[in-house]
Design a protein around this motif. Structure first.
Motif, PDB file in Angstrom:
ATOM      1  N   HIS A  81      34.717  -6.582  36.758  1.00 33.24           N
ATOM      2  CA  HIS A  81      33.909  -5.861  35.771  1.00 33.24           C
ATOM      3  C   HIS A  81      34.607  -6.057  34.428  1.00 33.24           C
ATOM      4  O   HIS A  81      35.550  -5.341  34.106  1.00 33.24           O
ATOM      5  CB  HIS A  81      33.819  -4.376  36.128  1.00 33.24           C
ATOM      6  CG  HIS A  81      33.147  -4.123  37.437  1.00 33.24           C
ATOM      7  ND1 HIS A  81      31.781  -4.035  37.556  1.00 33.24           N
ATOM      8  CD2 HIS A  81      33.651  -3.940  38.683  1.00 33.24           C
ATOM      9  CE1 HIS A  81      31.461  -3.791  38.822  1.00 33.24           C
ATOM     10  NE2 HIS A  81      32.586  -3.730  39.523  1.00 33.24           N
ATOM     11  N   THR A  82      34.155  -7.034  33.662  1.00 31.73           N
ATOM     12  CA  THR A  82      34.838  -7.426  32.433  1.00 31.73           C
ATOM     13  C   THR A  82      34.322  -6.649  31.230  1.00 31.73           C
ATOM     14  O   THR A  82      33.277  -6.011  31.276  1.00 31.73           O
ATOM     15  CB  THR A  82      34.656  -8.931  32.182  1.00 31.73           C
ATOM     16  OG1 THR A  82      33.255  -9.217  32.077  1.00 31.73           O
ATOM     17  CG2 THR A  82      35.256  -9.757  33.304  1.00 31.73           C
ATOM     18  N   HIS A  83      35.107  -6.741  30.146  1.00 35.45           N
ATOM     19  CA  HIS A  83      34.761  -6.097  28.884  1.00 35.45           C
ATOM     20  C   HIS A  83      35.404  -6.917  27.772  1.00 35.45           C
ATOM     21  O   HIS A  83      36.529  -7.401  27.931  1.00 35.45           O
ATOM     22  CB  HIS A  83      35.292  -4.663  28.874  1.00 35.45           C
ATOM     23  CG  HIS A  83      34.774  -3.836  27.759  1.00 35.45           C
ATOM     24  ND1 HIS A  83      35.235  -3.946  26.472  1.00 35.45           N
ATOM     25  CD2 HIS A  83      33.824  -2.872  27.734  1.00 35.45           C
ATOM     26  CE1 HIS A  83      34.597  -3.086  25.703  1.00 35.45           C
ATOM     27  NE2 HIS A  83      33.733  -2.418  26.445  1.00 35.45           N
ATOM     28  N   GLN A  84      34.722  -7.044  26.650  1.00 34.59           N
ATOM     29  CA  GLN A  84      35.230  -7.834  25.525  1.00 34.59           C
ATOM     30  C   GLN A  84      36.583  -7.342  25.028  1.00 34.59           C
ATOM     31  O   GLN A  84      37.367  -8.127  24.504  1.00 34.59           O
ATOM     32  CB  GLN A  84      34.243  -7.799  24.364  1.00 34.59           C
ATOM     33  CG  GLN A  84      33.021  -8.649  24.578  1.00 34.59           C
ATOM     34  CD  GLN A  84      32.093  -8.558  23.382  1.00 34.59           C
ATOM     35  OE1 GLN A  84      31.413  -7.561  23.213  1.00 34.59           O
ATOM     36  NE2 GLN A  84      32.089  -9.589  22.577  1.00 34.59           N
ATOM     37  N   GLU A  85      36.856  -6.072  25.165  1.00 33.29           N
ATOM     38  CA  GLU A  85      38.070  -5.489  24.602  1.00 33.29           C
ATOM     39  C   GLU A  85      39.227  -5.392  25.592  1.00 33.29           C
ATOM     40  O   GLU A  85      40.282  -4.861  25.240  1.00 33.29           O
ATOM     41  CB  GLU A  85      37.758  -4.102  24.046  1.00 33.29           C
ATOM     42  CG  GLU A  85      36.771  -4.144  22.895  1.00 33.29           C
ATOM     43  CD  GLU A  85      36.379  -2.759  22.413  1.00 33.29           C
ATOM     44  OE1 GLU A  85      37.083  -1.778  22.748  1.00 33.29           O
ATOM     45  OE2 GLU A  85      35.362  -2.664  21.713  1.00 33.29           O
ATOM     46  N   ALA A  86      39.060  -5.873  26.826  1.00 34.92           N
ATOM     47  CA  ALA A  86      40.114  -5.728  27.833  1.00 34.92           C
ATOM     48  C   ALA A  86      40.163  -6.964  28.719  1.00 34.92           C
ATOM     49  O   ALA A  86      39.170  -7.344  29.325  1.00 34.92           O
ATOM     50  CB  ALA A  86      39.867  -4.481  28.671  1.00 34.92           C
ATOM     51  N   ASP A  87      41.337  -7.573  28.788  1.00 37.76           N
ATOM     52  CA  ASP A  87      41.537  -8.765  29.608  1.00 37.76           C
ATOM     53  C   ASP A  87      41.770  -8.402  31.066  1.00 37.76           C
ATOM     54  O   ASP A  87      42.259  -7.316  31.374  1.00 37.76           O
ATOM     55  CB  ASP A  87      42.772  -9.547  29.150  1.00 37.76           C
ATOM     56  CG  ASP A  87      42.636 -10.104  27.756  1.00 37.76           C
ATOM     57  OD1 ASP A  87      41.500 -10.374  27.333  1.00 37.76           O
ATOM     58  OD2 ASP A  87      43.680 -10.265  27.092  1.00 37.76           O
ATOM     59  N   ILE A  88      41.451  -9.354  31.927  1.00 42.63           N
ATOM     60  CA  ILE A  88      41.907  -9.315  33.316  1.00 42.63           C
ATOM     61  C   ILE A  88      42.710 -10.593  33.495  1.00 42.63           C
ATOM     62  O   ILE A  88      42.195 -11.690  33.291  1.00 42.63           O
ATOM     63  CB  ILE A  88      40.738  -9.263  34.314  1.00 42.63           C
ATOM     64  CG1 ILE A  88      39.912  -7.991  34.109  1.00 42.63           C
ATOM     65  CG2 ILE A  88      41.278  -9.328  35.754  1.00 42.63           C
ATOM     66  CD1 ILE A  88      38.662  -7.916  34.963  1.00 42.63           C
ATOM     67  N   ARG A  89      43.989 -10.440  33.845  1.00 42.19           N
ATOM     68  CA  ARG A  89      44.877 -11.586  34.033  1.00 42.19           C
ATOM     69  C   ARG A  89      45.460 -11.545  35.442  1.00 42.19           C
ATOM     70  O   ARG A  89      46.137 -10.579  35.801  1.00 42.19           O
ATOM     71  CB  ARG A  89      45.989 -11.576  32.995  1.00 42.19           C
ATOM     72  CG  ARG A  89      45.454 -11.824  31.583  1.00 42.19           C
ATOM     73  CD  ARG A  89      46.537 -11.724  30.569  1.00 42.19           C
ATOM     74  NE  ARG A  89      46.885 -10.292  30.452  1.00 42.19           N
ATOM     75  CZ  ARG A  89      47.748  -9.800  29.588  1.00 42.19           C
ATOM     76  NH1 ARG A  89      48.404 -10.586  28.790  1.00 42.19           N
ATOM     77  NH2 ARG A  89      47.984  -8.504  29.542  1.00 42.19           N
ATOM     78  N   ILE A  90      45.166 -12.579  36.201  1.00 42.69           N
ATOM     79  CA  ILE A  90      45.660 -12.713  37.574  1.00 42.69           C
ATOM     80  C   ILE A  90      46.682 -13.843  37.576  1.00 42.69           C
ATOM     81  O   ILE A  90      46.392 -14.937  37.103  1.00 42.69           O
ATOM     82  CB  ILE A  90      44.512 -13.043  38.564  1.00 42.69           C
ATOM     83  CG1 ILE A  90      43.320 -12.092  38.390  1.00 42.69           C
ATOM     84  CG2 ILE A  90      45.039 -13.067  39.993  1.00 42.69           C
ATOM     85  CD1 ILE A  90      43.582 -10.661  38.714  1.00 42.69           C
ATOM     86  N   GLY A  91      47.864 -13.596  38.122  1.00 42.84           N
ATOM     87  CA  GLY A  91      48.932 -14.578  38.121  1.00 42.84           C
ATOM     88  C   GLY A  91      48.694 -15.747  39.060  1.00 42.84           C
ATOM     89  O   GLY A  91      47.637 -15.882  39.678  1.00 42.84           O
ATOM     90  N   CYS A  92      49.698 -16.581  39.181  1.00 42.33           N
ATOM     91  CA  CYS A  92      49.676 -17.761  40.051  1.00 42.33           C
ATOM     92  C   CYS A  92      49.988 -17.371  41.496  1.00 42.33           C
ATOM     93  O   CYS A  92      50.703 -16.389  41.739  1.00 42.33           O
ATOM     94  CB  CYS A  92      50.723 -18.768  39.578  1.00 42.33           C
ATOM     95  SG  CYS A  92      50.453 -19.391  37.921  1.00 42.33           S
ATOM     96  N   ARG A  93      49.441 -18.136  42.440  1.00 41.53           N
ATOM     97  CA  ARG A  93      49.737 -18.011  43.870  1.00 41.53           C
ATOM     98  C   ARG A  93      49.432 -16.625  44.431  1.00 41.53           C
ATOM     99  O   ARG A  93      50.132 -16.126  45.306  1.00 41.53           O
ATOM    100  CB  ARG A  93      51.190 -18.401  44.148  1.00 41.53           C
ATOM    101  CG  ARG A  93      51.539 -19.818  43.742  1.00 41.53           C
ATOM    102  CD  ARG A  93      53.026 -20.117  43.852  1.00 41.53           C
ATOM    103  NE  ARG A  93      53.879 -19.118  43.215  1.00 41.53           N
ATOM    104  CZ  ARG A  93      54.090 -19.018  41.897  1.00 41.53           C
ATOM    105  NH1 ARG A  93      53.519 -19.862  41.076  1.00 41.53           N
ATOM    106  NH2 ARG A  93      54.885 -18.075  41.418  1.00 41.53           N
ATOM    107  N   CYS A  94      48.384 -15.990  43.930  1.00 45.66           N
ATOM    108  CA  CYS A  94      47.950 -14.691  44.460  1.00 45.66           C
ATOM    109  C   CYS A  94      46.870 -14.904  45.512  1.00 45.66           C
ATOM    110  O   CYS A  94      46.170 -15.913  45.496  1.00 45.66           O
ATOM    111  CB  CYS A  94      47.389 -13.819  43.335  1.00 45.66           C
ATOM    112  SG  CYS A  94      48.620 -13.338  42.111  1.00 45.66           S
ATOM    113  N   ASP A  95      46.747 -13.955  46.405  1.00 42.45           N
ATOM    114  CA  ASP A  95      45.684 -13.961  47.417  1.00 42.45           C
ATOM    115  C   ASP A  95      44.901 -12.664  47.287  1.00 42.45           C
ATOM    116  O   ASP A  95      45.470 -11.577  47.439  1.00 42.45           O
ATOM    117  CB  ASP A  95      46.274 -14.100  48.823  1.00 42.45           C
ATOM    118  CG  ASP A  95      46.881 -15.474  49.023  1.00 42.45           C
ATOM    119  OD1 ASP A  95      46.113 -16.413  49.253  1.00 42.45           O
ATOM    120  OD2 ASP A  95      48.116 -15.591  48.925  1.00 42.45           O
ATOM    121  N   LEU A  96      43.599 -12.785  46.992  1.00 45.04           N
ATOM    122  CA  LEU A  96      42.736 -11.629  46.790  1.00 45.04           C
ATOM    123  C   LEU A  96      41.725 -11.567  47.916  1.00 45.04           C
ATOM    124  O   LEU A  96      40.920 -12.474  48.098  1.00 45.04           O
ATOM    125  CB  LEU A  96      42.017 -11.727  45.441  1.00 45.04           C
ATOM    126  CG  LEU A  96      42.900 -11.971  44.212  1.00 45.04           C
ATOM    127  CD1 LEU A  96      42.047 -12.000  42.949  1.00 45.04           C
ATOM    128  CD2 LEU A  96      43.985 -10.933  44.100  1.00 45.04           C
TER     129      LEU A  96
END
Length: 113
Positions: free
Chosen positions: A16-31
């Motif tokens: 659920h994105t928003h122009q004013e807030a980033d979502i940053r997921i690192g490397c080698r993650c499992d979701l």
């Protein structure tokens, strides 16, 4: 929205994105499947309308994390490198690196090697 190299997203992950807030997921993650990342919320409003002014805060997931199925990650949370979020957890505050969290709301269950 930034997703690091080698990160796996299972079916049904929702951002659920928003122009004013980033979502940053690192490397080698499992979701796992069905996870939701929610950057928006509201301030507490008056008795006429309890959901007051809208807010948005970034979410950051460090490298090497494993987030279990049907978890919810809420606005303003940082999940440290190598952390594990158990399935179904609701993460409302920061998760230290190399820890396992579980529950609603998520709490630290143990340190990981």
């Amino acid at each position: 929205m930034i997703i690091g190299e080698g990160t796996w997203l299972s079916p049904g992950v929702v951002f659920h994105t928003h122009q004013e807030a980033d979502i940053r997921i690192g490397c080698r993650c499992d979701l796992g499947p069905g996870i939701e990342f929610i950057v928006g919320s509201h301030e507490l409003g008056s008795q006429e309308r309890r959901a007051g002014k809208g807010t948005a805060r970034s979410i950051v997931v460090g490298d090497g994390c494993w987030i279990g199925a049907k978890s919810v990650i809420l606005a303003g949370v940082t999940i440290g490198d190598g952390a594990v979020v158990a399935s179904g957890a609701v993460v409302t505050r920061d998760v230290p690196a190399h820890t396992l969290v579980a529950g609603v709301p998520a709490v630290v269950k143990r340190q990981l090697p």
